[in-house]
Write a protein that holds these residues in place. Sequence first.
Motif, PDB file in Angstrom:
ATOM      1  N   LEU A 307      37.476  37.025  44.926  1.00  7.42           N
ATOM      2  CA  LEU A 307      37.329  35.692  44.334  1.00  7.42           C
ATOM      3  C   LEU A 307      38.670  34.963  44.328  1.00  7.42           C
ATOM      4  N   TRP A 308      39.742  35.683  44.022  1.00  7.55           N
ATOM      5  CA  TRP A 308      41.070  35.060  43.998  1.00  7.55           C
ATOM      6  C   TRP A 308      41.540  34.727  45.407  1.00  7.55           C
ATOM      7  N   GLU A 309      41.069  35.472  46.392  1.00  6.21           N
ATOM      8  CA  GLU A 309      41.380  35.128  47.776  1.00  6.21           C
ATOM      9  C   GLU A 309      40.668  33.842  48.179  1.00  6.21           C
ATOM     10  N   THR A 310      39.423  33.724  47.783  1.00  5.64           N
ATOM     11  CA  THR A 310      38.674  32.502  48.096  1.00  5.64           C
ATOM     12  C   THR A 310      39.314  31.280  47.442  1.00  5.64           C
ATOM     13  N   SER A 311      39.746  31.430  46.207  1.00  2.00           N
ATOM     14  CA  SER A 311      40.331  30.295  45.486  1.00  2.00           C
ATOM     15  C   SER A 311      41.699  29.917  46.030  1.00  2.00           C
ATOM     16  N   GLY A 312      42.367  30.859  46.701  1.00  2.00           N
ATOM     17  CA  GLY A 312      43.715  30.607  47.207  1.00  2.00           C
ATOM     18  C   GLY A 312      44.801  31.116  46.289  1.00  2.00           C
ATOM     19  N   HIS A 313      44.428  31.590  45.101  1.00  2.02           N
ATOM     20  CA  HIS A 313      45.433  32.058  44.152  1.00  2.02           C
ATOM     21  C   HIS A 313      46.075  33.372  44.603  1.00  2.02           C
ATOM     22  N   TRP A 314      45.319  34.212  45.290  1.00  3.79           N
ATOM     23  CA  TRP A 314      45.876  35.503  45.703  1.00  3.79           C
ATOM     24  C   TRP A 314      47.071  35.279  46.632  1.00  3.79           C
ATOM     25  N   GLU A 315      46.922  34.364  47.552  1.00  7.15           N
ATOM     26  CA  GLU A 315      48.002  34.092  48.506  1.00  7.15           C
ATOM     27  C   GLU A 315      49.214  33.491  47.808  1.00  7.15           C
ATOM     28  N   LYS A 316      48.987  32.592  46.854  1.00  8.30           N
ATOM     29  CA  LYS A 316      50.084  31.843  46.254  1.00  8.30           C
ATOM     30  C   LYS A 316      50.644  32.480  44.982  1.00  8.30           C
ATOM     31  N   TYR A 317      49.808  33.225  44.229  1.00  2.00           N
ATOM     32  CA  TYR A 317      50.223  33.662  42.898  1.00  2.00           C
ATOM     33  C   TYR A 317      50.077  35.157  42.640  1.00  2.00           C
ATOM     34  N   HIS A 318      49.663  35.945  43.653  1.00  2.00           N
ATOM     35  CA  HIS A 318      49.305  37.323  43.317  1.00  2.00           C
ATOM     36  C   HIS A 318      50.481  38.118  42.754  1.00  2.00           C
ATOM     37  N   GLU A 319      51.732  37.742  43.096  1.00  2.00           N
ATOM     38  CA  GLU A 319      52.885  38.433  42.540  1.00  2.00           C
ATOM     39  C   GLU A 319      53.031  38.183  41.045  1.00  2.00           C
ATOM     40  N   ASP A 320      52.424  37.125  40.559  1.00  2.00           N
ATOM     41  CA  ASP A 320      52.499  36.798  39.127  1.00  2.00           C
ATOM     42  C   ASP A 320      51.224  37.211  38.388  1.00  2.00           C
ATOM     43  N   MET A 321      50.341  37.951  39.055  1.00  2.00           N
ATOM     44  CA  MET A 321      49.080  38.366  38.447  1.00  2.00           C
ATOM     45  C   MET A 321      49.150  39.837  38.032  1.00  2.00           C
ATOM     46  N   PHE A 322      48.433  40.178  36.974  1.00  2.00           N
ATOM     47  CA  PHE A 322      48.301  41.567  36.551  1.00  2.00           C
ATOM     48  C   PHE A 322      47.088  42.160  37.265  1.00  2.00           C
ATOM     49  N   VAL A 323      47.324  43.162  38.078  1.00  2.00           N
ATOM     50  CA  VAL A 323      46.301  43.696  38.981  1.00  2.00           C
ATOM     51  C   VAL A 323      46.009  45.153  38.649  1.00  2.00           C
ATOM     52  N   THR A 324      44.744  45.548  38.801  1.00  2.00           N
ATOM     53  CA  THR A 324      44.354  46.935  38.589  1.00  2.00           C
ATOM     54  C   THR A 324      43.358  47.354  39.670  1.00  2.00           C
ATOM     55  N   GLU A 325      43.335  48.641  39.984  1.00  2.00           N
ATOM     56  CA  GLU A 325      42.407  49.170  40.979  1.00  2.00           C
ATOM     57  C   GLU A 325      41.577  50.269  40.333  1.00  2.00           C
ATOM     58  N   THR A 326      40.265  50.211  40.509  1.00  2.00           N
ATOM     59  CA  THR A 326      39.355  51.188  39.913  1.00  2.00           C
ATOM     60  C   THR A 326      39.164  52.376  40.857  1.00  2.00           C
ATOM     61  N   GLU A 327      38.498  53.416  40.356  1.00  2.00           N
ATOM     62  CA  GLU A 327      38.314  54.643  41.136  1.00  2.00           C
ATOM     63  C   GLU A 327      37.528  54.405  42.420  1.00  2.00           C
ATOM     64  N   ASP A 328      36.652  53.389  42.425  1.00  2.00           N
ATOM     65  CA  ASP A 328      35.896  53.089  43.646  1.00  2.00           C
ATOM     66  C   ASP A 328      36.668  52.138  44.570  1.00  2.00           C
ATOM     67  N   GLU A 329      37.996  52.022  44.327  1.00  2.00           N
ATOM     68  CA  GLU A 329      38.918  51.275  45.192  1.00  2.00           C
ATOM     69  C   GLU A 329      38.666  49.768  45.201  1.00  2.00           C
ATOM     70  N   ARG A 330      38.071  49.270  44.155  1.00  2.00           N
ATOM     71  CA  ARG A 330      37.941  47.819  44.014  1.00  2.00           C
ATOM     72  C   ARG A 330      39.152  47.299  43.255  1.00  2.00           C
ATOM     73  N   VAL A 331      39.695  46.194  43.737  1.00  2.00           N
ATOM     74  CA  VAL A 331      40.900  45.602  43.140  1.00  2.00           C
ATOM     75  C   VAL A 331      40.487  44.405  42.289  1.00  2.00           C
ATOM     76  N   PHE A 332      40.945  44.416  41.045  1.00  2.00           N
ATOM     77  CA  PHE A 332      40.652  43.333  40.106  1.00  2.00           C
ATOM     78  C   PHE A 332      41.965  42.745  39.578  1.00  2.00           C
ATOM     79  N   ALA A 333      41.890  41.521  39.087  1.00  2.00           N
ATOM     80  CA  ALA A 333      43.072  40.879  38.493  1.00  2.00           C
ATOM     81  C   ALA A 333      42.670  40.182  37.203  1.00  2.00           C
ATOM     82  N   LEU A 334      43.538  40.308  36.193  1.00  2.00           N
ATOM     83  CA  LEU A 334      43.373  39.495  34.992  1.00  2.00           C
ATOM     84  C   LEU A 334      43.601  38.043  35.378  1.00  2.00           C
TER      85      LEU A 334
END
Length: 659
Positions: A307-334
């Motif tokens: 979702l953050w990739e679609t919005s464009g935030h991942w490209e521009k802001y992902h270094e400023d995001m708090f990110v976590t990865e679950t056991e099923d290898e899905r990546v989420f961000a606050l």
Amino acid sequence: MMANAVSLTFPDGSVREYEADTSGRDIAGGISKSLLKKSVAYALDGEVRDLADPVGRAGAIEIITRDDPRALELIRHDAAHVMAEAVQELWPGTQVTIGPVIENGFFYDFARDTPFTPDDLPVIEKKMVEIIRRNAPFTKEVWSRDKAKAVFAEKGEAYKVELVDAIPEGQDLKIYSQGDWFDLCRGPHMAATGQIGDAFKLMKVAGAYWRGDSNNPMLTRIYGTAWATKEQLAAYLHMLEEAEKRDHRRLGREMDLFHFQEDAPGTVFWHPKGWRLYQTLVSYVRRRQEAEGYQEVNAPQLLERSLWETSGHWEKYHEDMFVTETEDERVFALKPMNCPGHVQIFKHGLKSYRDLPLKIAEFGAVHRYEPSGALHGLMRVRAFTQDDAHVFCTEEQITAESLKINDLILSIYRDFGFEDVLVKLSTRPEKRVGSDELWDKAEASMRDVLAIIEEQGKGHITTAVAEGDGAFYGPKYEYTLRDAIGRQWQVGTNQVDFNLPGRFGAFYIDRDSEKKTPVMLHRAMLGSVERFIGILIENCAGHLPLWLSPLQVVVATITSEADDYALQVAEELRQAGLQVETDLRNEKINYKVREHSMAKVPVIMVCGKREAEERTVNIRRLGAREQTPMALDDAVAALADEAVPPDLKRRQEARRKVA
């Protein structure tokens, strides 16, 4: 006829011809000797230049004197160079690195085996005065890259050699000298050191990593401030004293509102009183926006990376995001912002043009990684709440909705005592999305709104246009408040977005039964709730208005004989809707008053044996020396009326008029 003549247009509209190699100094001197004496620089088509520079081409020329607001940056820039010279005269072998102008002053970073301390500042200031009195002229030379590296290497200035290497090929290497001392600098500068004057002061020392990288050596940074006159300097220093007294972090402790700790950097631990203040503020904003047709929603805190990739935030802001990865290898961000979640809510269910404008609001908790060195109480945090809203509308509705947003924002600021507001329109940047036609429509409508804002707010509202400073997805308004001691705080915003709804495939059905992408207005009024609370506390130095104060009244006794009556008074106040505490301690009343005044309690009701017998109270207001005796019933009624929030008071008055 001159061989290389250029036409220069002066501020009065007159046009004169000069040789292209004529300097600004020659032009000023040709007008009058008195003007030359006052001149510090000149501007050609708005570009500030050294007085010794030749004009070179035709254009609009202005001679800049020392009392011109543009000269202030030059004064500070020159003061930085003089400070660096003073340091190297006093401590030979010290390396100078960079020394830019900043808001209200300047700094320089130095490399020295023994870091500077505050005790060194008066010594440096004294040497600066000596250098300024020498009145050495500033002169400029252009050096080759090889010469600059060789000279600085010979001087032992390794940091300067590195800076030379960082300058792009083909760019001039300018060297500015003041007497025997020189430095690599873009300029411009005034004519001589004597034009700096004596309205400067060195403020503090701090550590700073070279180029801001913790892997690099630690340097010593010396901060200073400089002004055109001693009166301006005195006013600034007084403002700093006031700001220190008003520091929301200190007042937050005294008022028992909140605290911070290293276990959770950049996040607020709200105490009961602080949380009550927070909720009072949120309730007020909620009522105001509900009255304007906003529907409150709540979007998830944790959203998948896609979702953050679609919005464009991942490209521009992902270094400023708090990110976590679950056991099923899905990546989420606050979520760092609420916009994508609101688009998802808009998309849920078919929307018609009849549903627009659709106003979605959320007190959205967001998280952004801020460097630890940037954190500053409530003003700069990693977790905060935005009074966020998004208005989905048609292109034709942009003007009307922007004006409604503006009216609501300004009305809210007035309720908090902020009358002096700057509204700035930022227009299309060079890199942007959307067609020029769409930008033309949006900017035209927003300029129309800005004109209305200026007309309606004469005397209080200032407007400005910042060409090219808009977001890549659309133009925006920024709302900046001026507080009680003259500081400016950018808080509210209204941004026009042609981009995000389309990226997510959001649409509505228009009159012709065709799918059409809505325009999205990003609206925040307080901005960050936490930061706005910090601004409020500092603006009123903790003296919050009664309706907003988390503790409104303390009922304090003079003698234990009045304890029962004090409890009765407190209960009647609570029944009237006030936040009350009692102080029945066996302490002198002056001690109690002083303690609660330190905690910024707006009203202290003092009760003794006589007050109990007469059913009266003595009211002491925060900051007042005298007490006012009142009958209890009158006091309760008066305070209850005063504690009504301003929006509810307006409703009451409207109902009275109807009745």
